[in-house]
Design a protein around this motif. Structure first.
Motif, PDB file in Angstrom:
ATOM      1  N   MET A   1      -4.716  -6.061   1.883  1.00  0.00           N
ATOM      2  CA  MET A   1      -4.807  -7.427   1.904  1.00  0.00           C
ATOM      3  C   MET A   1      -5.684  -7.875   0.650  1.00  0.00           C
ATOM      4  O   MET A   1      -5.501  -9.175  -0.039  1.00  0.00           O
ATOM      5  N   MET A   2      -6.545  -6.928   0.252  1.00  0.00           N
ATOM      6  CA  MET A   2      -7.284  -7.232  -1.007  1.00  0.00           C
ATOM      7  C   MET A   2      -6.557  -6.902  -2.456  1.00  0.00           C
ATOM      8  O   MET A   2      -6.281  -7.702  -3.269  1.00  0.00           O
ATOM      9  N   SER A   3      -5.851  -5.689  -2.348  1.00  0.00           N
ATOM     10  CA  SER A   3      -5.273  -5.354  -3.507  1.00  0.00           C
ATOM     11  C   SER A   3      -3.909  -5.738  -3.698  1.00  0.00           C
ATOM     12  O   SER A   3      -3.386  -5.951  -4.830  1.00  0.00           O
ATOM     13  N   GLY A   4      -3.180  -6.217  -2.701  1.00  0.00           N
ATOM     14  CA  GLY A   4      -1.943  -6.359  -2.721  1.00  0.00           C
ATOM     15  C   GLY A   4      -0.945  -5.480  -2.640  1.00  0.00           C
ATOM     16  O   GLY A   4      -1.375  -4.147  -2.540  1.00  0.00           O
ATOM     17  N   GLY A   5       0.382  -5.548  -2.569  1.00  0.00           N
ATOM     18  CA  GLY A   5       1.271  -4.414  -2.464  1.00  0.00           C
ATOM     19  C   GLY A   5       1.528  -4.012  -1.160  1.00  0.00           C
ATOM     20  O   GLY A   5       1.806  -3.098  -0.806  1.00  0.00           O
ATOM     21  N   PHE A   6       1.078  -4.854  -0.070  1.00  0.00           N
ATOM     22  CA  PHE A   6       1.530  -4.413   1.113  1.00  0.00           C
ATOM     23  C   PHE A   6       3.066  -4.766   1.633  1.00  0.00           C
ATOM     24  O   PHE A   6       3.460  -5.506   0.694  1.00  0.00           O
ATOM     25  N   VAL A   7       3.558  -3.939   2.334  1.00  0.00           N
ATOM     26  CA  VAL A   7       5.088  -3.898   2.607  1.00  0.00           C
ATOM     27  C   VAL A   7       5.291  -4.524   3.949  1.00  0.00           C
ATOM     28  O   VAL A   7       5.045  -4.196   4.870  1.00  0.00           O
ATOM     29  N   ILE A   8       6.283  -5.756   3.819  1.00  0.00           N
ATOM     30  CA  ILE A   8       6.694  -6.251   4.980  1.00  0.00           C
ATOM     31  C   ILE A   8       8.286  -6.076   5.039  1.00  0.00           C
ATOM     32  O   ILE A   8       8.687  -6.896   4.268  1.00  0.00           O
ATOM     33  N   ASN A   9       8.889  -5.386   6.000  1.00  0.00           N
ATOM     34  CA  ASN A   9      10.283  -4.999   5.931  1.00  0.00           C
ATOM     35  C   ASN A   9      10.878  -4.802   4.556  1.00  0.00           C
ATOM     36  O   ASN A   9      11.876  -5.354   4.473  1.00  0.00           O
ATOM     37  N   GLY A  10      10.048  -3.775   3.879  1.00  0.00           N
ATOM     38  CA  GLY A  10      10.775  -3.523   2.725  1.00  0.00           C
ATOM     39  C   GLY A  10      10.468  -4.418   1.592  1.00  0.00           C
ATOM     40  O   GLY A  10      10.830  -4.184   0.293  1.00  0.00           O
TER      41      GLY A  10
END
Length: 987
Positions: free
Chosen positions: A269-278
């Protein structure tokens, strides 16, 4: 109280107690607010409250956490969220995800399923109402809201409102858990436990209560003590029943695992780069206004964690409203009814230009430098928490966090940390017959983490399993095209996932990848490496066809025909048309057969004489670089490494790809080096480490388009060749990061790194578990190593330029000459062709290759110190130094001159003066300064962004003019005129 009163109290207690036992609570007579389910889909039911009201002026979607019922927004009749909002003319839409244990496929729900469903709900409400909506969520429901806004990039969302929703999760964890312990623990649970189980509702309730056992016990005791007084209990009965029984639903295991992995262990949530359905998502792309409610006594969504949104979403206007309550009190109870929901309604009306700014709302201040969780001791005492116990836990957490911080800021500790020791131990155990290779590392990672992300590119995500499958398919295609183990195969491709797959496939097959670049002579490279086959992407197809009669094409856009025969007999094979399932693997095929002593790759470089020089890389050399770089950089699975260099450069293949695989990190690939792309992708991918070569970062930090949030996640830049002047600017632009420079000899016998990062331009010391090095003294007159009185070679004194020697490992073949009995009896040292000097602290400084030394009448002049010094000069952009011969050169009675070419930064040409140059070169002895300095319009760069001087050297002595300066006999610089050129014979 008399006897009668006591009897009545006992009877009332018994009567009320019996009602609680029979019905689970006291009958309050309250009725839920009216609602209509307007849409039902597999993931949700969408409730519209007060559906008959036609006077609504705004809409808000309320999202509940996964483990709490959607009824949380209608717990009390008068003070519930939906009722209060309705009184302000706002239509509440409540998302009901249901209980996973009662929904079809509910136990398999992922976190991404909830986010995608919420985005779908936004579209539904907008379609019905014809206007943008406000999106609000409590606790994890608020996290859903943030993630949905990021996924949609705020499209259709008027504002985001959250209640006790953590963003910087590791800044303040429940129960005071230290981040250094919680993060790896969360990853273990995510990988090993929760993919296989779910949490039932009763366990969710118990877990929530255990987060604050003192308050839970006190509430139950208060209830028992007042059981005789029905009138006192009724106002809080609906709330009590919700907390004790009705309000809890099951929690699907995969969703928990994803929450722990992405937002606890990796804190994305802080760094970014999380993945939602690719899709790659970052809160940095949230642009709508944000209001975060902060509970000053909240030990679950603690203020420090909640306020992380200010740093995570720099493009948004972020506000906060503080309330003196704990986690549950933010949304249910008297404070919620009197403050939370009226303030929410006023916020919505304000954002929709229907009313003034709420009094209890203010712009969120940056608390990043404050220590602690944000929950004050007075708040804990005020709300009846166990202050002493909490203070002890907090102190313990602070101690652990401090220890972790010290570990991270001490560069030397990186090689001694727990995760590093096994890597170095494995490195030290490698024998020539050890099976180790790029392909094998990828196979091992696939077995350990097949469903985790590996490659990030163009907003796409590829997992280890997807990449591994692709590698195996390419291996099948290579075999069908006749490629065999040991065969040398040229690779001419842009740095894309397909290129990395090809290199890994060649390694898995046991073939040798010959990495070609368009800025080198491809024909010469193919001839030197004896590569009879070239693999190219569509962008390089025509170039490959010019230099090879056998070209294999991999990647989209290569045409429909599988084989295209040319008139001259050349063939082009489109590997995308090969069905791997139809390829019969031969009996000799053995995946990942590479041994440490086997040749794995051939790279190329241009030496000081501009000749194309091959760099043979064994699997052992690859392993040394990969394991050593991963250890020095402290890479882990929480890192995302942004790869800027081409694979044809050692920094791309060995330092970036190799180290990333060893660290089990994610690797992000870029479409090019420019400021806008860099800033966007760093935040979207959650980049923590940037790899570079030479002057790549110049196009970023010196660009007028360069803008980046000061709270970006980058902690490290690693690579080789960065000019120290640019190095200083990178540190200035990224004050929370540091630069890790590597240097390696072509055969890998010596690998140095500047672990401390303090001495800009220094090469540092050998990486742990790599060969020891010494600097041998040189007899300049005889051009040999200097022999001492005892017959052994002398070591160079501090500050003296000498030849780099590395301890020869007996079990590995070497590419350079090996000498015995050098410094002591029976020792063995491998000679390099690189010159170094050592400072008083034993750090090494590069002085250039032996062939690059410019020997003039004044003595030896070394190029790297000149280039480093001038890189600091005010107004100077690029620098390169080179040799120019006059009168046939020194050997023919003429002279060899050292020339430095510089370019000026845009609009800064006037800043480059004689005084500027003199100050920049002042630390060099006069005889080691360049004879001439010329300002040129541009300096050619290689594909790896190395400044090239060959074309400038071919032009000879720079023509006299206003932008050319010469060094006089006292070491000062003056304007170079035609008269000076004639006088010195430099025409």
């Amino acid at each position: 109280m008399g006897i009668g009163g006591a009897v009545n109290r006992v009877l009332a207690t018994a009567q009320n107690g019996l009602e609680v036992l029979r019905f689970g609570g006291l009958e309050t007579g309250t009725e839920p607010a009216p609602f209509q389910v307007v849409e039902t889909e597999k993931m949700f039911r969408l409730r519209r409250y007060f559906p008959d009201d036609e006077d609504s002026v705004a809409d808000v979607i309320l999202v509940h956490p996964m483990m709490v019922s959607a009824n949380i927004y209608d717990v009390t009749e008068d003070k519930g969220a939906v009722s209060v909002l309705h009184r302000y003319g706002i239509t509440p839409w409540v998302v009901d995800f249901g209980s996973p244990d009662r929904e079809e496929g509910g136990r398999e729900r992922t976190l991404a399923d909830h986010i995608v469903a919420l985005s779908r709900i936004v579209d539904i409400v907008r379609e019905i109402t014809g206007r943008d909506v406000h999106l609000a969520g409590y606790s994890q429901g608020g996290m859903f809201v943030y993630q949905c806004a990021a996924l949609r990039r705020s499209e259709g969302i008027a504002s985001v409102i959250t209640y006790g929703s953590p963003v910087d999760v590791l800044a303040a964890l429940p129960l005071g858990l230290p981040a250094g312990i919680a993060a790896p623990g969360a990853e273990f649970l995510a990988d090993k436990i929760f993919p296989h189980i779910s949490i039932p509702g009763w366990l969710a309730r118990t877990g929530f209560q255990l987060l604050d056992p003192v308050k839970t016990a006190r509430s139950r005791l208060d209830f028992l003590l007042q059981l005789h007084d029905r009138d006192a209990l009724l106002p809080r009965e609906d709330q009590r029943r919700f907390l004790e029984d009705d309000g809890w639903v099951a929690w699907s295991g995969p969703a928990i695992a994803e929450l722990l992995r992405q937002f606890v262990s990796h804190n994305r949530m802080m760094s970014g780069g999380f993945v939602i359905n690719g899709d790659l998502v970052t809160l940095a792309e949230v642009t709508c206004p944000v209001l975060a409610f902060v509970g000053t006594a909240d030990d679950i969504g603690q203020p420090a964690a909640v306020r992380g949104i200010l740093r995570a979403a720099p493009k948004a206007q972020v506000y906060e409203s503080r309330l003196p309550v704990g986690h549950f009190g933010l949304v249910v109870g008297s404070v919620a009814g009197g403050q939370t929901w009226p303030t929410t309604a006023e916020w919505i009306r304000w954002r929709d230009d229907l009313g003034p700014e709420p009094e209890d709302v203010e712009a969120m201040a940056d608390h990043a430098d404050e220590s602690g969780t944000g929950v004050t001791m007075s708040s804990r005492v005020q709300h009846g928490l166990n202050a002493v116990a909490d203070a002890g836990v907090a102190a313990g957490r602070d101690l652990v966090d401090t220890a972790v911080a010290v570990q991270r800021t001490s560069r030397a500790i990186a090689a001694e940390s727990v995760r590093t020791v096994p890597r170095l131990f494995r490195l030290g155990q490698i024998q020539p017959s050890t099976r180790i290779s790029l392909g094998k590392l990828m196979s091992e990672n696939n077995r350990r983490a097949r469903n985790k992300e590996l490659f990030l590119f163009e907003n796409r995500v590829l997992t280890h399993e997807q990449v591994n499958t692709r590698i195996d398919n390419v291996v099948a295609g290579l075999i069908s095209c006749g490629v065999r183990p040991g065969q040398r195969v040229g690779v001419l491709m842009d740095t894309r996932p397909s290129a990395l797959v090809v290199v890994a496939a060649l390694s898995r097959l046991g073939a040798v990848g010959v990495l070609l670049t368009t800025d080198l002579d491809i024909s010469v490279g193919i001839k030197i490496a004896e590569a009879r086959v070239v693999i190219a992407d569509p962008n390089h197809l025509e170039v490959a066809r010019e230099h090879s009669n056998r070209v294999l094409v991999l990647g989209g856009g290569s045409g429909d025909a599988r084989v295209i025969e040319a008139a001259d007999g050349e063939s082009v094979v489109d590997m995308e048309q090969i069905d791997p399932a139809a390829v019969r693997l031969p009996s000799w095929y053995r995946p990942d057969p590479g041994l440490a002593g086997d040749l794995a790759f051939i790279l190329f470089t241009r030496g000081a004489t501009f000749d194309l020089t091959p760099w043979p890389v064994t699997n052992h050399r690859f392993a040394i670089s990969a394991f050593g770089a991963a250890s020095a950089a402290g890479l882990t699975s929480t890192d995302t490494v942004y790869c800027l260099p081409p694979l044809s450069h050692p920094s791309g293949l060995l330092t970036t790809l190799g180290a990333t695989l060893v660290g089990r990190s994610r690797i992000a690939l870029s479409n090019g080096v420019d400021a806008k792309t860099f800033s966007t992708e760093v935040m979207r991918y959650g980049v923590t480490v940037v790899s570079y070569t030479w002057t790549m970062m110049r196009d970023v930090v010196r660009s007028p388009d360069f803008e980046i949030d000061q709270h970006n996640p980058i902690r490290l830049f690693m690579g080789s060749g960065m000019p120290p002047g640019l190095w200083a600017e990178v540190l200035e632009s990224f004050p929370r990061a540091h630069v890790l420079e590597f240097f390696a000899t072509a055969d890998g016998s010596a690998i140095l790194s500047n672990l401390s990062g303090v001495k800009l331009g220094a090469m540092g010391r050998p990486l742990p578990e790599t060969s020891d090095v010494e600097i041998a003294a040189i007899d300049a007159e005889n051009e040999t190593l200097r022999v001492g009185a005892d017959g052994f070679i002398e070591k160079a004194a501090v500050g003296e330029v000498g030849l780099l020697l590395s301890a020869a490992r007996h079990r590995f073949a070497t590419n350079g000459p090996v000498l015995s009995d050098v410094f002591a009896p029976h020792d063995r040292w491998e000679l390099s062709n690189h010159l170094f000097r050592t400072d008083s602290a034993a750090d090494l400084w590069y002085m250039g290759a032996t062939a690059s030394v410019i020997v003039s009448r004044d003595g030896s002049v070394y190029r790297p110190p000149i280039e480093q010094a001038l890189s600091f000069a005010r107004g100077v952009d690029q620098v390169t130094a080179y040799r120019v011969q006059v009168g046939g050169g020194l050997a023919a009675g003429g002279d060899d001159l050292a020339v430095a070419a510089i370019t000026a930064r845009a609009g800064s040409a006037s800043a480059v003066t004689v005084s500027t140059l003199r100050a920049a070169l002042g630390r060099l002895p006069a005889q080691e300064r360049p004879h001439l300095i010329t300002m040129v319009d541009s300096i050619e760069l290689s594909e790896s962004y190395r400044p090239l001087s060959s074309s400038l050297a071919a032009q000879g002595v720079p023509k006299p003019g206003a932008r050319v300066w010469y060094r006089d006999d006292e070491g000062r610089y003056r304007r170079f005129t035609k008269a000076v050129a004639t006088e010195r014979g430099w025409e």
